[in-house]
Design a protein around this motif. Sequence first.
Motif, mmCIF file in Angstrom:
data_model
loop_
_atom_site.group_PDB
_atom_site.id
_atom_site.type_symbol
_atom_site.label_atom_id
_atom_site.label_comp_id
_atom_site.label_asym_id
_atom_site.label_seq_id
_atom_site.Cartn_x
_atom_site.Cartn_y
_atom_site.Cartn_z
ATOM 1 N N ASN A 1 5.031 3.065 0.895
ATOM 2 C CA ASN A 1 3.583 3.182 1.055
ATOM 3 C C ASN A 1 2.861 2.405 -0.029
ATOM 4 O O ASN A 1 3.335 2.285 -1.161
ATOM 5 N N LEU A 2 1.711 1.884 0.332
ATOM 6 C CA LEU A 2 0.905 1.016 -0.522
ATOM 7 C C LEU A 2 -0.427 1.669 -0.833
ATOM 8 O O LEU A 2 -0.992 2.384 -0.002
ATOM 9 N N ALA B 1 -2.814 -2.629 -7.362
ATOM 10 C CA ALA B 1 -2.073 -2.103 -6.218
ATOM 11 C C ALA B 1 -0.767 -1.468 -6.662
ATOM 12 O O ALA B 1 -0.179 -1.834 -7.689
ATOM 13 N N THR B 2 -0.297 -0.506 -5.883
ATOM 14 C CA THR B 2 0.989 0.132 -6.130
ATOM 15 C C THR B 2 1.770 0.186 -4.824
ATOM 16 O O THR B 2 1.206 0.188 -3.729
ATOM 17 N N VAL B 3 3.086 0.253 -4.953
ATOM 18 C CA VAL B 3 3.956 0.511 -3.815
ATOM 19 C C VAL B 3 4.958 1.569 -4.220
ATOM 20 O O VAL B 3 5.528 1.513 -5.313
ATOM 21 N N ASN B 4 5.141 2.556 -3.374
ATOM 22 C CA ASN B 4 6.154 3.573 -3.598
ATOM 23 C C ASN B 4 7.322 3.271 -2.671
ATOM 24 O O ASN B 4 7.193 3.328 -1.449
ATOM 25 N N LEU B 5 8.459 2.926 -3.262
ATOM 26 C CA LEU B 5 9.637 2.521 -2.501
ATOM 27 C C LEU B 5 10.545 3.723 -2.285
ATOM 28 O O LEU B 5 11.645 3.816 -2.825
ATOM 29 N N GLY B 6 10.053 4.670 -1.508
ATOM 30 C CA GLY B 6 10.864 5.798 -1.102
ATOM 31 C C GLY B 6 11.576 5.463 0.197
ATOM 32 O O GLY B 6 11.824 4.302 0.507
ATOM 33 N N GLY B 7 11.934 6.493 0.979
ATOM 34 C CA GLY B 7 12.517 6.213 2.285
ATOM 35 C C GLY B 7 11.567 5.378 3.115
ATOM 36 O O GLY B 7 11.955 4.373 3.723
ATOM 37 N N PRO C 1 -0.587 8.248 3.353
ATOM 38 C CA PRO C 1 0.140 8.723 2.180
ATOM 39 C C PRO C 1 -0.790 9.415 1.198
ATOM 40 O O PRO C 1 -1.978 9.071 1.106
ATOM 41 N N LEU C 2 -0.250 10.376 0.482
ATOM 42 C CA LEU C 2 -1.031 11.115 -0.500
ATOM 43 C C LEU C 2 -1.199 10.362 -1.816
ATOM 44 O O LEU C 2 -2.051 10.707 -2.620
ATOM 45 N N MET C 3 -0.385 9.332 -2.025
ATOM 46 C CA MET C 3 -0.385 8.642 -3.306
ATOM 47 C C MET C 3 -1.736 8.009 -3.643
ATOM 48 O O MET C 3 -2.061 7.801 -4.818
ATOM 49 N N GLY C 4 -2.536 7.694 -2.635
ATOM 50 C CA GLY C 4 -3.842 7.101 -2.908
ATOM 51 C C GLY C 4 -4.726 7.979 -3.775
ATOM 52 O O GLY C 4 -5.547 7.479 -4.546
ATOM 53 N N VAL C 5 -4.564 9.313 -3.671
ATOM 54 C CA VAL C 5 -5.349 10.234 -4.493
ATOM 55 C C VAL C 5 -4.985 10.055 -5.962
ATOM 56 O O VAL C 5 -5.852 9.959 -6.840
ATOM 57 N N PHE C 6 -3.681 9.990 -6.235
ATOM 58 C CA PHE C 6 -3.214 9.806 -7.606
ATOM 59 C C PHE C 6 -3.626 8.439 -8.140
ATOM 60 O O PHE C 6 -4.128 8.316 -9.270
ATOM 61 N N ASP C 7 -3.432 7.405 -7.327
ATOM 62 C CA ASP C 7 -3.699 6.047 -7.811
ATOM 63 C C ASP C 7 -5.178 5.813 -8.091
ATOM 64 O O ASP C 7 -5.532 5.106 -9.041
#
Length: 420
Positions: free
Chosen positions: A185-186, A176-182, A154-160
């Motif tokens: 991702n953690l 930690a973060t979780v994105n609850l999309g379809g 997931p790309l979110m790690g760059v933002f986090d």
Amino acid sequence: MKILSLQSGTSADGIDVAIVDIKADGSRGPDACRTPWLTLRPLLTRTVAWTPELRTRVLALADGGSIDAAELCRLDTRMGQEFASAAAAAIKHLGSSVDLVVSHGQTLFHWVDGGHARGTLQLGEAAWIAEAAAAPVLCNLRAADIAAGGEGAPLMGVFDRAWLAAAAADTGGSVATVNLGGIANLSVVSSDGTVMAWDSGPGNVLIDAVVARASHGVDGFDADGRLGAAGKVNDRLLAMLLQHPYFLRPAPKSTGRETFGLPFVDSALASVGGDSPMALADLVATLTRLTARSIAASLRSSGAAQPARLIASGGGVRNPSLMSALGAELVRDGSDLVSSNTCGIDPDFKESLMFALLGFLSWHGVPCELPASSPGRARVAGHIAAGPKPLRMPEPLNGIRGLRVLAPQHRTPAGPGTIL
């Protein structure tokens, strides 16, 4: 720098549009101008519905349907035109031009073979967007990382990492973060600034799919978690679903609806049998528990330090049944669950902010360091569609020190969107 972000998630439930202003602060030392702190402020957020007929075609293809090259060309063009229309309307609504558009497009397939990503396909021709927005468009954001040996997600790690590394260092523990999309991702950001990020498995995609099928498309999700709250978890079905080999693979890893779709659910239902079809509420309750349990188990087995809290974003935050189930799973490990809203980020648009940040980084020549990529293999993300004007790229930055996300200055209802 004003950046317009466009994306449609795994569930294809609409085009998320955000316009943000990102400023670089180089006032903290002699080298800071080339490695600045960034400040991001949202200016506008809105979600634009897909044309129903187009969404139906997209979901059919994403769920394994076959098309020829002519239909693929038409679909890519039509989606590009709808992204372009959404972008142009947002720019007009804001009353200001933008410097860059970042369009993730609509993922139709994420090719994973032998436990690693081999390719990925997002549709929505960027040239239409560049023409409508009168600005360059960064697109095809995942391919460079995959070509360099990464997962592309997931790309979110760059933002986090940019957003939370300073907080993790201050507390001396992980965040930690979780994105609850379809797909869920953690990300886990450690006190030393390192980050792990991976797809844990299904988020809302299975819940959405069974609700849409049962309602013949009238309903696309479990509104307010009512079905999940009314149903009873079927433990046999839950155990069967949790046997999927993806859940046993170590992080980092990535997946999509080609793995977690209706065939996965139907196969498990056939395996557990039963004298009568399972009630929809019981099926939704079981799939809700599957998402919660797989997220908690994936976080527990990742090897990362267990965080004191998990910051949730994405559409699943609006599902009280899912949030309650996930919170109960996390309590066992001593972690609290909170919405990103408590940290100043609208959970519906965190991904949009992330894509805007990626756009800023690529525009300034900063490689996208995804956690699954080998050291030294980070690549500048994306391809650029120039648009009507010549490209004038700035001098590359050496990197960034971190990211501050500011609250909107004001909030004014504005038709189908909101100027922030």
